[in-house]
Design a protein around this motif. Sequence first.
Motif, PDB file in Angstrom:
ATOM      1  N   GLU A  23       0.798  -1.205   0.712  1.00 52.41           N
ATOM      2  CA  GLU A  23      -0.052  -0.510  -0.379  1.00 52.41           C
ATOM      3  C   GLU A  23       1.016   1.717   0.239  1.00 52.41           C
ATOM      4  O   GLU A  23       0.865   2.625  -0.120  1.00 52.41           O
ATOM      5  CB  GLU A  23      -0.573   0.121   1.230  1.00 52.41           C
ATOM      6  N   GLU A  24       1.999   1.473   0.321  1.00 54.86           N
ATOM      7  CA  GLU A  24       3.068   2.572   0.838  1.00 54.86           C
ATOM      8  C   GLU A  24       3.714   2.597  -1.111  1.00 54.86           C
ATOM      9  O   GLU A  24       3.543   3.861  -0.953  1.00 54.86           O
ATOM     10  CB  GLU A  24       4.061   2.564   2.196  1.00 54.86           C
ATOM     11  N   CYS A  34       0.913   4.391  -2.705  1.00 53.09           N
ATOM     12  CA  CYS A  34       0.856   5.775  -2.352  1.00 53.09           C
ATOM     13  C   CYS A  34       1.457   6.559  -2.813  1.00 53.09           C
ATOM     14  O   CYS A  34       0.920   7.661  -2.882  1.00 53.09           O
ATOM     15  CB  CYS A  34       0.371   5.833  -0.951  1.00 53.09           C
ATOM     16  N   SER A  66      -9.891  -1.252  -0.378  1.00 53.94           N
ATOM     17  CA  SER A  66      -9.962  -1.262   1.380  1.00 53.94           C
ATOM     18  C   SER A  66      -9.021  -0.581   2.341  1.00 53.94           C
ATOM     19  O   SER A  66      -8.885  -0.264   3.463  1.00 53.94           O
ATOM     20  CB  SER A  66      -9.448  -2.897   1.497  1.00 53.94           C
ATOM     21  N   SER A  67      -7.786   0.420   1.490  1.00 58.01           N
ATOM     22  CA  SER A  67      -7.281   0.631   2.091  1.00 58.01           C
ATOM     23  C   SER A  67      -7.011   2.068   2.472  1.00 58.01           C
ATOM     24  O   SER A  67      -6.893   2.608   1.426  1.00 58.01           O
ATOM     25  CB  SER A  67      -5.151   0.546   1.575  1.00 58.01           C
ATOM     26  N   ARG A 110      -5.304   4.381   3.364  1.00 58.28           N
ATOM     27  CA  ARG A 110      -4.029   5.462   2.936  1.00 58.28           C
ATOM     28  C   ARG A 110      -3.942   5.224   1.249  1.00 58.28           C
ATOM     29  O   ARG A 110      -4.015   6.576   0.805  1.00 58.28           O
ATOM     30  CB  ARG A 110      -2.241   4.721   4.351  1.00 58.28           C
TER      31      ARG A 110
END
Length: 371
Positions: A250-251, A254, A282-283, A285
């Motif tokens: 996820e990072e 992003c 769903s994340s 961030r």
Amino acid sequence: RNPWLAEHMWEPRDPAKNQPASILSPIANLPDGPGGLVHYPGTGLPEKYNGCFFLACYKGNTATSQVAVFKPVPDGAGFKLEMLETFIPGCQATDVDFGPDSRMYVSFWDEGWERTAQGRIMKVAHEEARKAQAGQIAEVQKLLGEGMKQRSPEELVKLLGHKDQRVRLEAEWELASKGVNKEKEAVTAELTKIMQESGNKLQRLHAIWAFGQILRTLETRQLQNTGGLEAFSQKPSPFQLVDLHADPDEEVRCAWLRVVADQPSYFGEDKVRHMIELLNGSSARVRLAAALALGKKGDSDALGALIRIARDGQQLSQEMTCVVSGSLARILVNHQDPIGTLQFAGTNPDLRIPIPPNSGVSPPLPTVRDQ
């Protein structure tokens, strides 16, 4: 009255208090008297300080002044503090930093507020940690001392995965510099390879950030060379950022979203579709980064997706509320008929936002939840 106090604007968000939705509340209150702030680079102290910030807190007397340490960690779309404690008590610290030798250096003022010419610098070291990290400390000092200009793109991309943040940043900035000059083909090829294949998360993130710096510089040059805003409708470079919207980390997703959002000329229908997909993922961030990117896109293609998110405002975190409302405002400012667009959204059952009672807003205009 003083709204700063009456509306608890200085306090962390608490649903039980009368705090305005128009501000982004702090996640915590740090010690007062802040002077210098530094992030621990990853060398010289025990592992528990990885990811920590050190804050020099000067309060005018030794008894209450200190160097504090705090550690923010991800919490949904925002952050929370995992650690907030005194690192060095009873010192009138005015600044704090880490030297190339990976020791901490703290500057001190004398007692009180008047000039006394009694300032001094204290050197702080954790000898047990330094003994365990002796090889890394020596390597960091050597790398920082030698600099990065003479290094090849292949060597620089390896340093993007170094344990010390200072080394990673110096390598990233040098790659960004080389990537807009005669070595740009080699640099962008190496960065693309790292983004796609590396198993080191930090190395991938720094590669994405370096590529983003390169694209910004090339786009700026294109704008300057054409002498007008038409540059933003042209692709300034044949080098395209690799598509990472479906990456499992996820990072990484992003970071990819932030870089794409900063390049107006690289927006296309495919990227907007990817952003909308991520906005509904769903994340938390990634959803926040996607909402911010869609706002920077600035056209009505993203309006429906953002209004659907705003409609469910009761379930939004304060971070997401702030970003979604800001992105909607940015899109509407750029739209030829913002009122008409909102009226359409208000009369469309799929996009309607419930109007809070006593809001002063008459249907069919919807309202973004920020009273």
